[in-house]
Design a protein around this motif. Structure first.
Motif, PDB file in Angstrom:
ATOM      1  N   GLY A 148       0.819  -1.220   0.000  1.00 23.36           N
ATOM      2  CA  GLY A 148       0.000   0.000   0.000  1.00 23.36           C
ATOM      3  C   GLY A 148       0.842   1.255   0.000  1.00 23.36           C
ATOM      4  O   GLY A 148       0.480   2.250   0.621  1.00 23.36           O
ATOM      5  N   LYS A 149       1.969   1.208  -0.694  1.00 28.02           N
ATOM      6  CA  LYS A 149       2.882   2.359  -0.687  1.00 28.02           C
ATOM      7  C   LYS A 149       3.303   2.772  -2.080  1.00 28.02           C
ATOM      8  O   LYS A 149       4.473   2.969  -2.378  1.00 28.02           O
ATOM      9  CB  LYS A 149       4.092   2.038   0.197  1.00 28.02           C
ATOM     10  N   LYS A 150       2.314   2.935  -2.930  1.00 29.83           N
ATOM     11  CA  LYS A 150       2.599   3.317  -4.305  1.00 29.83           C
ATOM     12  C   LYS A 150       3.180   4.724  -4.390  1.00 29.83           C
ATOM     13  O   LYS A 150       4.095   4.984  -5.171  1.00 29.83           O
ATOM     14  CB  LYS A 150       1.314   3.245  -5.131  1.00 29.83           C
ATOM     15  N   ARG A 151       2.656   5.631  -3.560  1.00 27.30           N
ATOM     16  CA  ARG A 151       3.176   7.009  -3.571  1.00 27.30           C
ATOM     17  C   ARG A 151       4.635   7.028  -3.143  1.00 27.30           C
ATOM     18  O   ARG A 151       5.441   7.769  -3.693  1.00 27.30           O
ATOM     19  CB  ARG A 151       2.357   7.883  -2.624  1.00 27.30           C
ATOM     20  N   THR A 152       4.943   6.204  -2.140  1.00 22.06           N
ATOM     21  CA  THR A 152       6.332   6.136  -1.677  1.00 22.06           C
ATOM     22  C   THR A 152       7.236   5.649  -2.808  1.00 22.06           C
ATOM     23  O   THR A 152       8.332   6.178  -2.998  1.00 22.06           O
ATOM     24  CB  THR A 152       6.439   5.174  -0.478  1.00 22.06           C
ATOM     25  N   ASP A 154       6.779   6.063  -6.014  1.00 22.42           N
ATOM     26  CA  ASP A 154       6.966   7.151  -6.980  1.00 22.42           C
ATOM     27  C   ASP A 154       8.048   8.113  -6.516  1.00 22.42           C
ATOM     28  O   ASP A 154       8.848   8.602  -7.314  1.00 22.42           O
ATOM     29  CB  ASP A 154       5.651   7.899  -7.193  1.00 22.42           C
ATOM     30  N   LEU A 155       8.060   8.385  -5.220  1.00 25.09           N
ATOM     31  CA  LEU A 155       9.042   9.327  -4.695  1.00 25.09           C
ATOM     32  C   LEU A 155      10.447   8.724  -4.722  1.00 25.09           C
ATOM     33  O   LEU A 155      11.396   9.351  -5.184  1.00 25.09           O
ATOM     34  CB  LEU A 155       8.665   9.718  -3.256  1.00 25.09           C
TER      35      LEU A 155
ATOM     36  N   ARG B  63       1.696  16.392  -3.892  1.00 25.26           N
ATOM     37  CA  ARG B  63       0.311  15.983  -3.661  1.00 25.26           C
ATOM     38  C   ARG B  63      -0.479  17.004  -2.865  1.00 25.26           C
ATOM     39  O   ARG B  63      -1.356  16.652  -2.086  1.00 25.26           O
ATOM     40  CB  ARG B  63       0.267  14.612  -2.980  1.00 25.26           C
ATOM     41  N   GLU B  85       1.487   7.419   4.214  1.00 26.84           N
ATOM     42  CA  GLU B  85       2.717   7.106   3.467  1.00 26.84           C
ATOM     43  C   GLU B  85       3.818   8.108   3.756  1.00 26.84           C
ATOM     44  O   GLU B  85       4.991   7.744   3.910  1.00 26.84           O
ATOM     45  CB  GLU B  85       2.429   7.045   1.962  1.00 26.84           C
ATOM     46  N   PHE B  88       5.160   7.227   7.110  1.00 24.07           N
ATOM     47  CA  PHE B  88       6.011   6.034   7.032  1.00 24.07           C
ATOM     48  C   PHE B  88       7.395   6.381   6.485  1.00 24.07           C
ATOM     49  O   PHE B  88       8.424   5.995   7.052  1.00 24.07           O
ATOM     50  CB  PHE B  88       5.356   4.985   6.136  1.00 24.07           C
ATOM     51  N   LEU B  89       7.387   7.118   5.385  1.00 22.52           N
ATOM     52  CA  LEU B  89       8.664   7.481   4.757  1.00 22.52           C
ATOM     53  C   LEU B  89       9.549   8.252   5.719  1.00 22.52           C
ATOM     54  O   LEU B  89      10.716   7.908   5.941  1.00 22.52           O
ATOM     55  CB  LEU B  89       8.399   8.319   3.501  1.00 22.52           C
ATOM     56  N   LEU B 155      14.283  15.440  -0.784  1.00 19.85           N
ATOM     57  CA  LEU B 155      13.294  14.512  -1.333  1.00 19.85           C
ATOM     58  C   LEU B 155      12.169  14.234  -0.328  1.00 19.85           C
ATOM     59  O   LEU B 155      10.985  14.317  -0.662  1.00 19.85           O
ATOM     60  CB  LEU B 155      13.973  13.194  -1.727  1.00 19.85           C
ATOM     61  N   THR B 158       9.546  17.034   0.278  1.00 19.62           N
ATOM     62  CA  THR B 158       8.417  17.238  -0.639  1.00 19.62           C
ATOM     63  C   THR B 158       7.162  16.516  -0.151  1.00 19.62           C
ATOM     64  O   THR B 158       6.060  16.868  -0.561  1.00 19.62           O
ATOM     65  CB  THR B 158       8.748  16.728  -2.056  1.00 19.62           C
TER      66      THR B 158
END
Lengths: 225, 225
Positions: A148-152, A154-155, B63, B85, B88-89, B155, B158
């Motif tokens: 569940g970390k598609k946005r992560t 992308d980054l 986003r 997310e 988490f990051l 990074l 953002t």
DNA sequence: ACTTGTCTACTTGTATACAAGTATATTACC
DNA sequence: GGTAATATACTTGTATACAAGTAGACAAGT
């Protein structure tokens, strides 16, 4: 300067320019230090400067292009620090991701991972090296999405161009072999729910870039800054 | 729509537009769902559409803005998943960073951290809430730079706009108190070279956004998607 | 009442002209 | 020959006109 590829249907001018420019830099057709002329690219690709500029600015954020106002934009040299930071980011995030997956992965998802690995072994056996690189990236992307970390993804992806360039330059031939067996071991650990092993294997897996880096630093020292 | 701030000397039109637009969204002057009209912004700020567009596209990557071609660009609703997310990051990366700092931080750098904390306590005592937020971000940035990870900060940064919006909406008053004492405890653990404690404290520290999130989800459910 | 077409007023995407700065070659001068 | 001023040919940054698509108002016809 950059090859004129085919513009896909429905593809905006910006995406088209980004795709071709990105590919040309990553596969080292455009070498570090090369001038990226907005006007020339505009003529070559048959689109105006506006979408070209937007593509350049995206690659600037990935640190593949350096923009010097009123002087020019250039393919960035391979930066020692940029590579190390990208490696740190990716290793840290993906190690955490496989640990998380140990708890929450489904049987169906595990099956998809093993399917992917089977394909990796096929490409490996038939020495289709660019296909291996492509599906390697796909494997890692699957880990993000299953978590569940598609946005992560992308980054983090924006920083990965650093590795891809190293890999395109390296001739290190057993790398692909190691990659595939790593993937298999990692997936086995996830299947067993063994966080510690899965995490440690991923950390080790994502340290392999160092061999590529050392080789390329010797064979192409002029590409580094 | 957006307040017309002052253009700093030497500031390009793009940076100017990005700064004002970014501030307006993060401090919630521009609310989720609000239309971002390129033409109106262009008139308000007195610059052309080109730099406005570049600023919008940057915030799209964070986003904070959603762009719908031929339909309009809107301030993004607060996304549950995007917040999680981003959390988490940040948590994953900064936990790894403080662990790394336990080994390599210098006495001088430790001193700088404690200086920063002293300032935090001053702002806290005088109830200068926006100053606390500013110096809180500064503290975390220092951890990255001391670790030689400035690019990583850029990074991760953002993705942090997600938190900043929550914080601007939340009235949770003891948060700042907790933040400062967290920072002190983390720095103490780093000074002691205690990786396990430093990492655990940072992880806990970066989970505090959850209280803000829950509060805001109740007080402003309409801002969420 | 309801559909259907059309007109209008927006939106973003793209092309292009111009502004302003930089590096280099060239020319004039000593 | 050496040096400084000056074209000139680039660069990116910005402004603006136009293209293409969308949504909604509104009137005509059923």
């Amino acid at each position: 300067m950059v090859r004129k590829g085919e513009r896909l249907t429905g593809e905006t001018a910006k995406v088209y320019a980004l795709r071709l420019l990105s590919e040309s830099i990553i596969n080292m057709e455009l070498k570090p230090g090369a001038l990226i002329s907005e006007n020339e690219l505009s003529r070559t690709l048959g689109v105006s400067r506006t979408p070209i500029r937007e593509a350049i600015h995206e690659l600037q954020k990935s640190r593949l292009i350096e923009v010097f106002p009123q002087r020019g934009s250039y393919v960035a040299p391979i930066s020692f620090e940029a590579v190390e930071e990208a490696a740190f980011l990716r290793r840290t995030v993906e190690t955490a991701i496989v640990e998380e997956l140990c708890d929450k992965i489904t049987k169906k998802q595990l099956g998809e991972l093993y399917e992917n690995i089977a394909l990796q072994e096929y490409y490996l056996g038939n020495e289709m090296s660019d296909k291996v690189m492509e599906i390697d990236n796909e494997f890692h992307k699957m880990l993000y999405t299953m978590c569940g970390k598609k946005r992560t993804y992308d980054l983090v992806r924006t920083a990965m161009g650093q590795f891809d360039r190293l890999r395109a330059l390296s001739l290190y031939s057993i790398r692909d072999l190691k990659i595939v067996s790593d993937h298999k071991a990692i997936t086995d650990a996830i299947a067993a729910g063994d966080k510690e092993t899965a995490g440690a294997l991923m950390t080790k897996h994502l340290m392999r870039y160092k061999l590529d880096k050392e080789e390329v630093m010797k064979s192409h020292p002029d590409y580094f800054k």
